[in-house]
Structures are given as structure tokens and as C-alpha cells.
Design a protein around this motif. Structure first.
Motif, short mmCIF file in Angstrom:
data_model
loop_
_atom_site.label_atom_id
_atom_site.label_comp_id
_atom_site.label_asym_id
_atom_site.label_seq_id
_atom_site.Cartn_x
_atom_site.Cartn_y
_atom_site.Cartn_z
N VAL A 226 0.86 -1.17 -0.10
CA VAL A 226 0.00 -0.10 0.09
C VAL A 226 0.79 1.24 -0.04
CG1 VAL A 226 -1.90 1.21 1.10
CG2 VAL A 226 -1.86 -1.29 1.22
N LEU B 233 -4.84 4.08 8.01
CA LEU B 233 -5.77 3.19 8.11
C LEU B 233 -6.08 2.57 9.81
CD1 LEU B 233 -4.12 0.48 5.40
CD2 LEU B 233 -6.06 2.56 5.44
N ARG C 245 -6.12 5.45 1.37
CA ARG C 245 -7.26 4.65 1.25
C ARG C 245 -7.40 4.18 -0.42
NH1 ARG C 245 -9.04 8.74 4.95
NH2 ARG C 245 -9.84 9.92 3.47
N THR C 246 -7.36 4.90 -1.25
CA THR C 246 -7.37 4.65 -2.55
C THR C 246 -6.56 3.26 -2.89
OG1 THR C 246 -8.27 6.67 -3.36
CG2 THR C 246 -7.35 5.17 -5.01
N ALA D 71 -5.19 1.17 -0.71
CA ALA D 71 -5.69 -0.03 0.00
C ALA D 71 -6.79 -0.88 -0.61
CB ALA D 71 -5.99 0.54 1.49
N ASP D 72 -7.91 0.04 -1.13
CA ASP D 72 -8.82 -0.32 -1.89
C ASP D 72 -8.56 -1.11 -3.12
OD1 ASP D 72 -10.81 0.53 0.21
OD2 ASP D 72 -11.13 2.30 -0.90
N GLU D 73 -7.72 -0.42 -3.91
CA GLU D 73 -7.30 -0.90 -5.26
C GLU D 73 -6.65 -2.47 -4.98
OE1 GLU D 73 -5.08 2.18 -6.94
OE2 GLU D 73 -6.66 3.31 -7.73
N GLY E 270 -7.10 -4.36 -2.46
CA GLY E 270 -8.02 -5.17 -1.55
C GLY E 270 -7.16 -5.52 -0.17
N TYR E 271 -6.33 -4.49 0.25
CA TYR E 271 -5.76 -4.80 1.40
C TYR E 271 -6.60 -4.67 2.76
CZ TYR E 271 -2.48 -3.60 5.36
OH TYR E 271 -2.06 -3.63 6.73
N ARG E 272 -6.41 -5.53 3.69
CA ARG E 272 -6.98 -5.46 5.10
C ARG E 272 -6.16 -5.56 6.22
NH1 ARG E 272 -10.13 -4.06 1.88
NH2 ARG E 272 -12.44 -4.70 1.60
#
Length: 338
Positions: free
Chosen positions: A12, A27, A44-45, A47-49, A51-53
Motif C-alpha cells: 500500500v 488505516l 485509502r484508494t 488499499a481499496d485497489e 484489496g488490503y485489509r
């Protein structure tokens, strides 16, 4: 990318063009005043792209917290408690928490003590007063506690999130009085908790000063068939027949409607019936049920917010959420006296 194939905070950071420390701040919700809005949005973008959790287990070990709340309710078979869970889980998710649900295996009634195994795995507890017997171990364990539908505690006690139960019963009682009813039967839940004691006390207080009122109380379990039997007792008892069955819940009102039909009485032409809770059942009945709408999801959300405040060391004041009478076609003026 890690050896497991899952994106990491380093991935990320690389995509967002920032440090891993910045990713952790954003995060983790601790970026304000340290990172710009633009940078936070970029993290945040990314992480979303990808698929990070976040690895919540590792994070919990670092923080000494599990970021998990235990919600103790008597049953999930009742729509009200399912909606409480929905509200609590929504607020919890917004703050990176999870909610573990502990319903009583026996259904409505006190739950067994869940804390022997769960104490080390949770940060705090939200509990319905209807499962209060499950809470005996909390004091020794020092777990933060928020009570729902519970008598407000004295200063220093567990904070409470309540519904304006007395006002709800007052609204429905005054509605029935306004229609002209004077012969009441209260189909009361035979459950010794604050919320049901308030209902009984408020019905009696509202009717006490009204000329010509007759009140009969029949207690029963929170069950359709038990309510049907209680309503039959009320309608077949000595003296003039009641013109209204005022019920502590919609499930009880469903049983009352069954009793009326079994006796050849029409609702509302011969007999009015009212409920409390405004469950989906209220509009499934025919005629649709006059009831008191309870904001169950808001109760769960407020309970979770109160617990988060406790965990943060912030003061928490008792909350009381408003309720609303919903008038439908199950209530009407009483029939003319013979």
C-alpha cells in the motif's frame, strides 16, 4: 506482495508513494493533524485497489486489545434483538471493532455465564437486561459494561441505553382512552425485568384516575400460544367483557387476535387490540396492528458508541431514545354497550 499472495502495508505504501508509518496512521484512524487529507485519500484508494485489509490480530497484540465487543441478548429469534445487533455491528465496524454475539441457548430468558472462556478475548460488553443473569462475572473481571433496556444505575454504575418505554405505553393507553375504551385487559409479559415492570406500572398509573375504568391484568410468557390463553382468560372472566386488549408486545398481540377469532369476536369492531415493538409482524396481521415503534438499530448503535467511549476513558451519560405510537386498524372505538 507477501509470500501468501496477500497485499501488505508495504505494498500500500509503495502504490500510494508514502511510508509504511503513514499507512498505519491512516488505516488506524490516527492521521488527522499528522497527514494531509490528500495523502490520507491516496492511502485509502491504494488499499481499496489492492484489496488490503489490516492484520487485526497482530494489531491487537501490539495494542493489548482485541477490538472485540460481546453483545449479550436473550435470543435472536426475536426481531428486536437481531436489529440491535445490526446497529451495534455497524458502529463497531466504523471503528475497526468486531461484535461477538452471545444469545441465550434457551431463547427468551437469562443467558448462562459466557465469561469464563470469553473474558480474555473481549474488550467490553453490551448486554440486554433480559440476559442480566449472565453478567455475574463482569465485576470481578473489570470489563467495561453498557446495559440496554435496564433501570438506570446510580452514579458510578454501568451506563445505560434505554427506550422511553413509559412514554410508549402512555401513548398507546391514552390513544385507547381517547377512542372511548373503559374496559381494559392488559396482557402483560411475565418477565421480571425493568422494561416490563415499567409497562405494568405505567398502564396502572394512566388508568387509575379515569372514571369508570376497569382494568384486568393477565400475565403470560412471551409466546403466541401463552398470550392466546391469557387473552381467553381475560375475555371469559367474570364481569363485563373488556373492549380492548392492551398487549406488552406484538407477539402477545398476535396471540390475543387468535383468541378473539376463536371466540367469534371481530377486531376491531367487537374488540380492539394493541401491541408494542412494531415488528414486521404488526403489518402481517389482518387487521394491521396498532403498535409502538422502537428504534432497535439505534439502541444497538448507541450501546456500541457508549462502550467505545468507556474504552476511551470518556464520560458516558445514560441515554433514553424516543419511541412512537403507530396507529393502524386494529384499534377503534368500543362497540355500543348492550
Amino acid at each position: 506482495m507477501s509470500v501468501t499472495g496477500r497485499p501488505t502495508s508495504r505494498d500500500v505504501a509503495r502504490v500510494a508513494g508514502v511510508s509504511q508509518a503513514t499507512v498505519s496512521l491512516v488505516l488506524g484512524g490516527k492521521w488527522r493533524g499528522r497527514v494531509s487529507e490528500r495523502t490520507a485519500a491516496a492511502v485509502r484508494t491504494a488499499a481499496d485497489e489492492l484489496g488490503y485489509r489490516p492484520n487485526l490480530a497482530a494489531r491487537s497484540l501490539r495494542l493489548g486489545q482485541t477490538r472485540t465487543a460481546l453483545l449479550v441478548v436473550p435470543a435472536l429469534t426475536h426481531e428486536y434483538f437481531a436489529r440491535i445487533y445490526t446497529g451495534a455491528a455497524r458502529v463497531a465496524a466504523e471503528h475497526g471493532f468486531g461484535v461477538v454475539l452471545y444469545p441465550s441457548p434457551a431463547g427468551i430468558g437469562p443467558a448462562p455465564d459466557p465469561f469464563g472462556s470469553a473474558r480474555a478475548a473481549i474488550d467490553g460488553v453490551i448486554a440486554s437486561s433480559m440476559a442480566a443473569d449472565a453478567l455475574s462475572g463482569i465485576g470481578d473481571g473489570g470489563l467495561p459494561l453498557v446495559m440496554l433496556d435496564s433501570e438506570p444505575a446510580p452514579a458510578g454504575g454501568a451506563p445505560t441505553v434505554n427506550l422511553a418505554v413509559a412514554d410508549g405505553i402512555r401513548q398507546v393507553t391514552r390513544h385507547l382512552l381517547g377512542l372511548g375504551h373503559r374496559r381494559f385487559a392488559h396482557i402483560a409479559a411475565d418477565v421480571d425485568t425493568w422494561t416490563f415492570r415499567v409497562r405494568t406500572e405505567t398502564v396502572a398509573a394512566e388508568l387509575a384516575g379515569v372514571d369508570g375504568v376497569r382494568l384486568r391484568t393477565e400475565r403470560c410468557a412471551l409466546d403466541v400460544e401463552a398470550a392466546r390463553a391469557a387473552a381467553r382468560r381475560a375475555l371469559g372472566g367474570p364481569g363485563p367483557r373488556p373492549t380492548v386488549l392492551l398487549c406488552d408486545g406484538d407477539v402477545l398481540a398476535a396471540g390475543a387476535c387468535k383468541a378473539a377469532r376463536g371466540l367469534g369476536l371481530r377486531v376491531p369492531q367487537d374488540l380492539s387490540v394493541s401491541g408494542f415493538d412494531d415488528l414486521a409482524l404488526a403489518t402481517a396481521l389482518d387487521p394491521e396492528l396498532t403498535s409502538v415503534a422502537l428504534p432497535a438499530e439505534e439502541v444497538g448503535a448507541a450501546g456500541m458508541s457508549a462502550l467505545l467511549a468507556l474504552l476511551a476513558g470518556s464520560p458516558v451519560v445514560p441515554a433514553e431514545l424516543p419511541v412512537e405510537l403507530v396507529v393502524r386498524s386494529s384499534t377503534a372505538p368500543p362497540p355500543p354497550s348492550p
